[in-house]
Design an enzyme around this catalytic site. Structure first.
Site, PDB file in Angstrom:
ATOM      1  N   PRO A   1      41.429  67.479  19.487  1.00  0.00           N
ATOM      2  CA  PRO A   1      42.481  66.811  18.723  1.00  0.00           C
ATOM      3  C   PRO A   1      43.239  65.816  19.603  1.00  0.00           C
ATOM      4  CG  PRO A   1      42.438  69.128  18.222  1.00  0.00           C
ATOM      5  CD  PRO A   1      41.473  68.930  19.339  1.00  0.00           C
ATOM      6  N   GLU A   2      43.477  64.640  19.072  1.00  0.00           N
ATOM      7  CA  GLU A   2      44.096  63.565  19.849  1.00  0.00           C
ATOM      8  C   GLU A   2      45.544  63.364  19.426  1.00  0.00           C
ATOM      9  OE1 GLU A   2      41.396  60.217  19.804  1.00  0.00           O
ATOM     10  OE2 GLU A   2      39.659  61.545  19.912  1.00  0.00           O
TER      11      GLU A   2
ATOM     12  N   LYS B   1      49.097  64.110  23.981  1.00  0.00           N
ATOM     13  CA  LYS B   1      48.227  65.242  23.656  1.00  0.00           C
ATOM     14  C   LYS B   1      48.888  66.586  23.951  1.00  0.00           C
ATOM     15  CE  LYS B   1      43.631  63.197  23.946  1.00  0.00           C
ATOM     16  NZ  LYS B   1      42.260  63.397  24.477  1.00  0.00           N
TER      17      LYS B   1
END
Length: 448
Positions: free
Chosen positions: A12-13, A64
């Site tokens: 996931p960014e 992040k």
């Protein structure tokens, strides 16, 4: 779709972590949590030493990373405070790894991979949990933003831009631009799919030196929405157009994903069709792909650039949209049909072997009945199946004497044995033998 999609798509960014923080704030607004923070037994991350009768949860993201702030209620003097009760707020920093996200459920519906849990004070209780199927995610109690990470590309744009352009002498920019974009020291929040989309929109080859791409960008750009004037392919005609630079797209492209909202990011419901439709390059049909020096796949169009790793291999598109939902079922049906044919083949071989043996036995029987008769002609009429079945059932226990007719039949039996691997030849030989038996029976009837 979520497990398969997220497991290979990317960790996931920045946009996903920001949407996760918005989800936590929306679900936990006005709720009171109580008790100790509970960790699953199988997870190797440290315990979170926080226990309070009443506290609230608030989330915020940066690149992040996501921080959950656990804030105890102030003691009003009426309630006794235990020895192990937490009195000060605690920040728990989360990094999602490849498959981490937050889920809010009832206690009865607690997910299998809920590795850190926060329980509400209501009855029945509900749970905010950090779910991580692959367990690559991590958390840190009393943590802070990582010092090695640069400013957030989405919400600290001016600092992010200044941080990159003032450090172009760093050896990190000697690498290809596609690899430099994954360096969180300068591009905090950019990941695998975002780098592909950014480079694709600017038509920048992924394996061009990063410093070469960034040196032409103006250092002063106070306005987030400002774009610099450059020339494109229309330069030959003397026409100038306005296009955003790479640092500008590092800010705006992630925000496009954020604007998709829950339609783009629904990990709990395993829904990513909107995000998939938004993508123009990453894992899209017709695009090329290569492994960079770190083994990460970069998707692009056109020439990859001069810094392609030696022996870099193209990777196939793993993301395929299932247009026909019955495709899997039909495939299974086809496989079952093939298996049924394979099961029938051995049975046919056994039947053919049985026919051969019975044909050989019947020939020996017919030879014993024609000890004194020599058959020279054979009828060409087709054999009757009813007659064939009845005559195959009769077997003689006596060994026929050595006669010329029997010798001929014995040779025919040997030929049948030699050709037993050819079922077509065996059937033709067996048919001739049955025709001979019928012909000999007709002669005996006339002699009588």
């Amino acid at each position: 779709m979520f497990k398969g999609f997220l497991s290979w798509l990317r960790m996931p960014e920045g946009p996903e972590l920001h949407l996760a923080s918005l989800f936590v704030n929306r679900m936990c607004a006005g709720l009171v949590f109580t008790g100790a923070v509970e960790k699953s037994e199988v997870n190797k991350n440290p315990e979170v030493p926080f226990c309070c009768d009443a506290y609230t949860i608030r989330a915020q993201s940066r690149g992040k990373e996501v921080i959950l702030t656990l804030t105890p209620f102030k003691n009003d003097g009426k309630r006794k405070v235990g020895k192990h009760q937490s009195q000060q707020p605690m920040d728990v920093v989360f990094r999602f790894g490849m498959s981490g996200f937050f889920r809010f459920t009832t206690e009865a519906d607690l997910p299998k991979h809920a590795h850190l849990r926060f329980y509400t004070a209501e009855s029945p209780r509900r749970v905010l949990s950090f779910e991580d199927t692959r367990r690559f995610g991590s958390w840190q109690a009393n943590g802070t933003w990582q010092k090695d990470r640069g400013p957030c590309v989405m919400f600290e744009y001016e600092k992010f831009r200044e941080n990159v352009l003032s450090n172009l002498s760093d050896k990190a920019f000697d690498k290809p631009i596609c690899e430099a974009l994954l360096n969180q020291k300068y591009f905090n929040g950019i990941g695998n799919y975002l780098r592909a989309e950014i480079l694709f929109r600017l038509q920048i080859p992924p394996f061009v030196k990063a410093r070469t791409v960034l040196e032409g960008i103006e250092p002063k750009n106070e306005d987030k929405k400002e774009i610099k004037k450059t020339t494109d392919t229309a330069r030959k005609k003397g026409v100038k157009v306005e296009t955003p630079d790479l640092l500008s797209l590092c800010h705006t492209v992630p925000l496009e994903v954020v604007k998709l909202g829950e339609n783009g990011y629904k990990p709990a419901k395993a829904e990513y069709s909107v995000l998939q439709a938004w993508m123009q390059c990453y894992s899209v049909d017709g695009m090329k792909s290569l492994s960079d020096h770190n083994g990460r796949t970069i998707w692009f169009k056109g020439d990859p650039g001069p810094m392609v790793p030696k022996g870099a291999k193209s990777r196939k598109n793993k993301w395929k949209v299932q247009k026909d939902h019955d495709y899997t079922d039909s495939k299974k049906a086809k496989k079952t049909y093939t298996e049924s044919i394979a099961l029938e083949k051995p049975a046919k071989k056994k039947d053919n072997t049985k026919v051969k043996k019975e044909s050989a036995t019947s020939k020996a029987q017919s030879g014993s009945k024609r000890q004194k008769k020599d058959t020279k002609s054979v009828s060409t009429e087709p054999a009757d199946e009813n007659t064939k079945t009845k005559k195959q059932g009769k077997r003689s226990s006596k060994v026929p004497p050595r006669t010329r007719a029997n010798k001929i039949k014995g040779q025919q039996v040997e030929e049948l044995i030699k050709t037993k691997r050819n079922p077509i030849t065996c059937r033709e030989s067996a048919t001739k033998a049955k025709l001979q038996r019928r012909s000999s029976g007709a002669r005996r009837g006339r002699s009588r």
